[in-house]
Design an enzyme around this catalytic site. Structure first.
Site, mmCIF file in Angstrom:
data_model
loop_
_atom_site.group_PDB
_atom_site.id
_atom_site.type_symbol
_atom_site.label_atom_id
_atom_site.label_comp_id
_atom_site.label_asym_id
_atom_site.label_seq_id
_atom_site.Cartn_x
_atom_site.Cartn_y
_atom_site.Cartn_z
ATOM 1 N N GLY A 159 -1.676 55.499 -2.061
ATOM 2 C CA GLY A 159 -1.700 56.280 -3.290
ATOM 3 C C GLY A 159 -1.922 57.714 -2.892
ATOM 4 O O GLY A 159 -2.246 57.992 -1.743
ATOM 5 N N LYS B 219 -7.586 57.382 -5.049
ATOM 6 C CA LYS B 219 -7.712 56.394 -3.979
ATOM 7 C C LYS B 219 -9.044 56.543 -3.230
ATOM 8 O O LYS B 219 -9.734 55.552 -3.002
ATOM 9 C CB LYS B 219 -6.543 56.565 -3.008
ATOM 10 C CG LYS B 219 -6.489 55.533 -1.926
ATOM 11 C CD LYS B 219 -5.182 55.618 -1.192
ATOM 12 C CE LYS B 219 -4.887 57.024 -0.699
ATOM 13 N NZ LYS B 219 -5.791 57.439 0.383
ATOM 14 N N SER B 220 -9.367 57.775 -2.867
ATOM 15 C CA SER B 220 -10.629 57.988 -2.157
ATOM 16 C C SER B 220 -11.803 57.578 -3.030
ATOM 17 O O SER B 220 -12.779 57.009 -2.557
ATOM 18 C CB SER B 220 -10.768 59.450 -1.744
ATOM 19 O OG SER B 220 -9.788 59.773 -0.791
ATOM 20 N N ASP C 251 -7.112 53.435 5.195
ATOM 21 C CA ASP C 251 -7.016 54.404 4.112
ATOM 22 C C ASP C 251 -5.969 55.431 4.509
ATOM 23 O O ASP C 251 -6.159 56.181 5.458
ATOM 24 C CB ASP C 251 -8.411 55.033 3.961
ATOM 25 C CG ASP C 251 -8.433 56.111 2.897
ATOM 26 O OD1 ASP C 251 -7.449 56.238 2.148
ATOM 27 O OD2 ASP C 251 -9.458 56.827 2.823
ATOM 28 N N GLY D 188 -0.803 59.538 0.730
ATOM 29 C CA GLY D 188 0.448 59.116 0.126
ATOM 30 C C GLY D 188 1.574 60.123 0.127
ATOM 31 O O GLY D 188 2.672 59.815 -0.305
ATOM 32 N N SER E 273 24.430 78.309 31.892
ATOM 33 C CA SER E 273 25.826 78.691 31.871
ATOM 34 C C SER E 273 25.943 80.013 32.649
ATOM 35 O O SER E 273 25.139 80.918 32.459
ATOM 36 C CB SER E 273 26.281 78.893 30.416
ATOM 37 O OG SER E 273 27.578 79.401 30.392
ATOM 38 N N GLY F 195 26.455 79.841 38.257
ATOM 39 C CA GLY F 195 27.229 79.739 39.487
ATOM 40 C C GLY F 195 27.438 78.309 39.947
ATOM 41 O O GLY F 195 27.867 78.056 41.078
ATOM 42 N N SER G 258 29.675 75.905 39.076
ATOM 43 C CA SER G 258 31.047 75.486 39.383
ATOM 44 C C SER G 258 31.545 76.126 40.673
ATOM 45 O O SER G 258 32.181 75.473 41.504
ATOM 46 C CB SER G 258 31.985 75.849 38.232
ATOM 47 O OG SER G 258 31.574 75.148 37.077
ATOM 48 N N SER H 269 23.442 70.418 31.815
ATOM 49 C CA SER H 269 22.446 69.353 31.615
ATOM 50 C C SER H 269 21.042 69.920 31.381
ATOM 51 O O SER H 269 20.184 69.823 32.241
ATOM 52 C CB SER H 269 22.449 68.358 32.774
ATOM 53 O OG SER H 269 22.533 68.995 34.032
#
Lengths: 634, 317
Positions: A31, A37-38, A110, A113, A469, A472, A474, A541
């Site tokens: 609730g 609720k409390s 308890d 909600g 990117s 270096g 590649s 990556s």
């Protein structure tokens, strides 16, 4: 405890004997703050005399100071814990409360909600046997009532108390109560909740909390506490077939080998035939060992140690099960996931899955749909964020014994753990095993990786170049491959940009697409390594998690992570393809280093500092390292 | 051995088919499950042993969990050097009886600086000799998991404590780092340096602890039982004159009163209550009919409303 005071004073031994036979009920209250609720829980603690004088004095002071009831006792203050939430005036986590009556001990989870706290409700519900769902009589069934009910049902709680609170504010009107209950039952039936006890309450005034109230004379049912004391605790688990996930192997000496664990369902007796899963071996139970002497039988819920009649290979994570009714074994499942962490769930990412006492590696793929907890509608989704619920397929690195969650919480519930942060990021419920996992078997081949590599005079491996990117990668990879070719090595270079033109052309640059991108490349490189090749992978990556996933596909020593280390400022200065400028202008979304993170490798096998090393020198260094680790030696 | 051995309790006859478990059976099974998980998943666990009744129950459960093997971890007593003499006697006897290694750690710097409750006050004393000392000991031995006897019912801020409570490499408790605990699945994974505090008695109440001590006939320090002891009254608390280190104020004369202790800590910080209860059932009887909570006798709790939460963040239990 009040009624027993007399017995306690007169004959405490008799009281203790009676108390020892008490059962335990764990329940959850759902609730919002506004539902009281409390206040209800505070009232239960107060009425069952769990509040001592010094606490009561503190409560009186607090009620005057920060109470919401004009100086009168504010029971809600009894259950507000952390300073942070006191200041905010809301409850932000699951709290466990304890009280006892003549007949039972209770543990209350308890939980708050609010919508953002699905996580907490699911946590609290996972150990509860009953749920008390609060409704404000003035407001009736709300969206959050439906959400709470759905979660309660999802977590396998079949018994619900519908606590229609604040009846004092609707003049204890029977019509109002009955209208709310009728409304609720329609919805509850839709989601499969049928065991519902509705009680009209006023937590503030104590009506129908402990005793039936004269102000609701029209109500014939039990008061809340009366109901909680009487409701039958589920005995179904004791009647189900025997299962015990092995927690720990007890070997104090060469003569004793016991399998310790908590029985999650059924009964076991010496002489019973049990099957060890997933191996499928069988044995007979020799003894049920406890420190209080051997037992003739043990039942669901007990923590015991079993010995078996014959020498049987059993280790932590295995399940001992009734020989004539063993659970299924599978490695692929459909499961419902509840996401518990700020870091979203990504398809294709691998997580650790802890199910029972077994920890396995699990990959989510694919996510079938998300469930809207308010409307119960399904929607397509690519990721799950905190508090999202979704249905997915799950692939494990090994087969495990399981049961659908609906049949057995202990063998069907699991948590997902992030492999880097170690945080518990998700909770899951196994729905069923996927057929494909039962029918696809690994084909054993006679010519293997070693043989194929041997023919090429090399050892297969993957060189995984990662970096920003424009770092270096590649250029360096290209040089390495040229040098290897000159040595007569058999190689292949997988380049990020090139692969995206073919195999991965359906993928974009969102976090989940990046994960899938790497997963595919990792699998392709594995096949190539299996073919005996030296594979060069040149991919940004950016995430540690995926690089680690890739690493784990390979045998020790086969995966060499090469960190092409170029500072962002330097890569951006070079900007060979003009991408950084675009990204800075906002024309390119999710660009690594700009608006998408790059997670630096912690322990790469090789680190290349491109600010001090030319591409040529870098390639030479890698070649030298390959020779040193005998990839290209001999 | 020393210690109060309660009279044999009437036990429930074992039924032929075990019925639904009682609340104590369920609590016992849960605690045993928790301890076995730690042993299975952690590298160097230790049990913090404070000599009190909760430690006694925790140790008893550990013996059950690993029977017939001895519990596969040592006991650690973080000694402030201000415990009651009867506690030290009891501690040494217990370690011998269960056959476990007992490590005793004292903050030597604190000792050298003469830190004590009378000279430095409860806050400094507790911080230096208990909180700091505990961190020192955990670092010294490299323990990655420490069992503690704390219960959720003890104090409001503990109601939300996890069973597996995660601590950073600096031993800090960060509410954001705590992991959700579903079912009985505990995530014990951590990086080097990080550690866990594990509370197997989380779901026990004070009454459960006493009832279990009675049912299982667990030996406890005699101070829990009423006896005539020398005490002085200070700030409304009865403090026992346990050794010559206690400075008496001018005109202060210890009175002989029949008292017992509901909790045991450093003797200058632990208030006694006047009582006639000299058996475990009589203690339970008094407790159930009494109207003040267990922690009332502890001086440190009265500091501030959220004091426990602050202490927890600093590394105190």
């Amino acid at each position: 405890m009040a009624a027993s005071s007399e017995l306690i004073a007169r004959d405490v031994l008799a009281y203790l004997q009676a108390h020892e036979r008490k059962s335990l009920l764990r329940f959850i209250t759902c609730g919002s703050v506004d539902d009281g609720k409390s206040t209800l829980i505070g009232r239960l603690l107060y009425e069952s005399k769990m509040i001592f004088d010094d606490q009561l004095t503190a409560l009186e002071q607090d009620s005057k100071k920060v109470g919401t009831r004009g100086g009168e006792l504010d029971f809600a203050l009894l259950v507000d814990g952390l300073a942070a939430e006191r200041e905010q005036g809301i409850t932000i986590d699951v709290a466990y409360r304890f009280f006892a009556t003549e007949r039972r001990k209770f543990i209350v989870a308890d939980t708050p909600g609010h919508e953002q706290y699905t996580r907490n409700m699911v946590t609290g519900a996972s150990t509860a046997e009953l749920a008390v769902i609060l409704i404000d009589a003035r407001r009736g069934v709300l969206t959050q009532t439906r959400r709470h009910s759905f979660l309660v049902r999802l977590l396998g709680i079949s018994r619900v108390v519908l606590a229609v609170n604040k009846m004092d504010l609707v003049d204890y009107a029977r019509e109002r109560f009955e209208a709310i209950v009728a409304d609720y039952r329609v919805f509850a039936a839709r989601i499969g909740l049928t065991d519902i006890t509705a009680i009209p309450l006023s937590a503030v005034h104590g009506d129908n909390v402990v005793a039936r109230s004269a102000r609701t004379a029209w109500y014939q049912g039990p008061a809340l506490l009366e109901h909680l004391e009487g409701v039958e605790v589920d005995a179904a688990l004791s009647r189900a077939p025997f299962r015990l996930p092995v927690q720990w192997v007890n070997r104090p000496n060469a003569d004793f080998r016991g399998f310790a664990g908590q029985i999650v369902s059924g009964v076991v007796r010496p002489g019973d035939r049990v099957r060890v899963l997933p191996s499928g071996r069988e044995a007979h139970v020799a003894r049920i060992v406890t420190a209080d002497g051997d037992l003739e039988a043990a039942v669901a819920g007990q923590s015991v140690t079993l010995t078996l009649g014959s020498e049987t290979d059993v280790s932590r994570g295995d399940v001992l099960a009734a020989g004539d009714a063993p659970p299924q074994v599978a490695s692929q499942f459909e499961a419902t996931l509840v996401w518990l962490h700020e870091e979203p769930m990504l398809q294709g990412r691998s997580y650790l899955m802890k199910a029972g006492t077994r920890t396995a590696q699990a990959t989510i793929s694919p996510l079938k749909h998300k469930v809207n907890v308010n409307t119960l509608e399904h929607a397509a989704a690519e990721k799950l964020e905190l508090n999202d619920i979704g249905v997915c397929e799950l692939e494990l690195d090994r087969a495990i014994a399981f049961e659908p969650y609906a049949e057995n919480r202990a063998l069907g519930g699991f948590i997902l753990i992030d492999r880097l942060s170690n945080a518990t990021v998700g909770a899951g419920l196994i729905n069923f095993a996927l057929r494909r996992s039962q029918n696809v078997h690994w084909q054993a081949l006679d010519v293997d990786k070693g043989r194929r590599a041997q023919l090429k005079g090399q050892q297969a491996c993957v060189l995984w170049l990662t970096g920003l990117s424009g770092a270096g990668k590649s250029t360096i990879a290209n040089l390495i491959e040229k040098k290897l070719a000159a040595q007569g090595r058999h190689t292949y270079l997988l380049d990020g940009d090139n692969v995206r033109h073919g195999l991965n052309k359906d993928l974009g640059f969102t976090a989940q697409d990046r994960v899938e991108n790497i997963r595919r490349v990792a699998e392709v490189s594995r096949l190539m390594v299996d073919a005996g090749l030296i594979v060069l992978v040149s991919f940004i990556s950016p995430f540690r998690s995926e690089r680690r996933m890739a690493r784990e596909l390979f045998a020790a020593g086969e995966f060499l992570e090469v960190f092409v280390d170029t500072p962002l400022a330097e890569a951006e200065r070079r900007d060979v393809k003009g991408l950084y400028k675009k990204a800075r202008r906002g024309e390119l979304k999710n660009f690594t280093g700009i608006d998408s993170p790059y997670e630096t490798p912690e322990n790469p096998e090789i680190r290349i500092d491109t600010t001090s090393l030319s591409a040529e020198a870098a390639a030479d260094e890698v070649i030298a390292r390959l020779a040193a680790v005998r990839i290209t030696g001999a | 051995m020393k210690g109060a051995a309660p009279a044999p309790a009437p036990r429930l006859a074992p039924a032929s088919l075990p019925g639904p478990l009682t609340h104590l059976q369920r609590l016992e099974a849960e605690s045993i499950h928790i301890m076995r998980e730690v042993v299975a998943e952690c590298e160097r666990p230790v049990m913090l042993y404070s000599i009190g009744k909760d430690s006694a129950v925790m140790l008893h459960l550990a013996v059950k969990a690993f029977h017939p093997a001895p519990p596969p971890f040592p006991l650690l007593h973080v000694d402030t050097t201000w415990k009651f003499r009867a506690m030290y006697e009891f501690r040494d006897a217990v370690a011998q009886r269960v056959g476990m290694q007992l490590l005793v750690h004292v903050n030597q710097e604190g000792l050298a600086a003469g830190v004590g409750p009378f000279t430095h006050g409860s806050q400094v004393h507790t911080d230096v000799m208990k909180t700091q000392a505990l961190k020192q000991a955990l670092d010294k031995y490299g323990f990655d998991a420490a069992f503690g006897g704390a219960r959720r019912d003890e104090e409001k801020s503990r109601a939300k404590e996890r069973i597996f409570s995660f601590r950073s490499a600096a031993h800090r408790w960060d509410p954001k780092q705590q992991r959700p605990e579903l079912w009985s699945l505990y995530n014990a994974r951590k990086r080097p340096g990080e550690s866990l505090r594990v509370f197997p008695l989380s779901n026990w109440t004070e009454l459960d602890v006493w009832q279990y001590i009675y049912r299982e006939r667990i030996p406890i320090v005699p101070l829990y039982l009423a006896a005539v002891r020398p005490v002085v009254e200070r700030d409304g608390a009865l403090i026992m004159v346990d050794d010559e280190r206690m400075p008496l104020k001018p005109g202060e004369v210890p009175a002989q009163k029949k008292v017992r202790f509901r909790t045991l800590g450093c003797y200058p910080l632990t208030g006694a209550i006047q009582s006639e209860a000299d058996t475990v059932p009589a203690i339970i009887q008094e407790m159930l009919l009494a109207r003040s909570s267990e922690r009332q006798g502890r001086v440190i709790d009265h500091d501030a409303a959220a004091s426990m939460e602050k202490k927890k963040q600093e590394g105190y239990f």
